[in-house]
Write an enzyme that holds these catalytic residues in place. Structure first.
Site, mmCIF file in Angstrom:
data_model
loop_
_atom_site.group_PDB
_atom_site.id
_atom_site.type_symbol
_atom_site.label_atom_id
_atom_site.label_comp_id
_atom_site.label_asym_id
_atom_site.label_seq_id
_atom_site.Cartn_x
_atom_site.Cartn_y
_atom_site.Cartn_z
ATOM 1 N N GLY A 33 -15.880 -74.025 15.644
ATOM 2 C CA GLY A 33 -15.928 -75.161 16.542
ATOM 3 C C GLY A 33 -16.765 -74.978 17.790
ATOM 4 C CD GLU A 34 -21.417 -71.295 19.639
ATOM 5 O OE1 GLU A 34 -22.378 -71.233 20.406
ATOM 6 O OE2 GLU A 34 -21.238 -70.524 18.681
#
Length: 196
Positions: A33-34
């Site tokens: 989820g960067e």
């Protein structure tokens, strides 16, 4: 690093999928989820939903790789570099292929892209050439044309003239044939296929 919650600041009410993080001392490291985190920052959100999982660094690396190779904007070179990092960490091509659901030959083909000169890798990264073009350039193995400069020259010509992969293949075939001694070819295929 996740942003700390602040009073009266926007939160992730519109966030559909929580990011995954793992503990690292008093902080957390993003596993998945960067890009969602960066997007949240751009939206001005100061908190987002995150699922905390006890994941070791090795497992986190595999999860991050699996997420990254599914990105639509990932270039073939970036994908190959990700595989190369795993190999450098001691994994085999067979293991990498099995863990990400690809064939060993798929991994090998991607890794071959790292053998082309950096200038050509940049042409692939910015979309002037495709992975198919790179594979044709990698076929060059005739005397006088194996050097890096010759490969870059041909790639630059292909990119500048917007050649198709087939057109580049014909050029490589023609130059290979002339290098092998067939210099008196009755027809120059490069003229026949100018419009490809």
């Amino acid at each position: 690093q996740l942003l700390q919650e602040r009073d009266n600041e926007p939160t992730a009410d519109g966030q559909i999928v929580a990011i995954t993080v793992r503990p690292a001392g008093e902080r957390y490291i993003i596993v998945q989820g960067e890009r969602r985190t960066r997007a949240a920052r751009l939206l001005g959100w100061f908190t987002i939903r995150a699922e905390v999982q006890e994941i070791d660094a090795e497992t986190a690396r595999w999860i991050a790789l699996a997420e990254n190779i599914q990105r639509a904007d990932l270039t073939p070179i970036e994908e190959a570099q990700a595989y190369q990092q795993l190999l450098a960490a001691g994994h085999t091509q067979v293991e990498v292929a099995r863990r990400i659901g690809k064939t060993q030959s798929y991994i090998a083909q991607k890794l071959r892209l790292l053998k082309i000169p950096g200038a050509i890798q940049e042409m692939i990264a910015d979309g002037r050439l495709t992975e198919g073009h790179a594979r044709q350039i990698l076929r060059i193995d005739y005397p006088g044309m194996c050097c890096e400069q010759s490969m870059v020259t041909l790639a630059t010509k292909a990119a500048g003239a917007n050649w198709s992969v087939k057109r580049l293949q014909l050029e490589v075939d023609y130059q290979q044939a002339t290098a092998d001694g067939y210099r008196l070819l009755p027809i120059d295929d490069r003229l026949t296929y100018k419009t490809l």
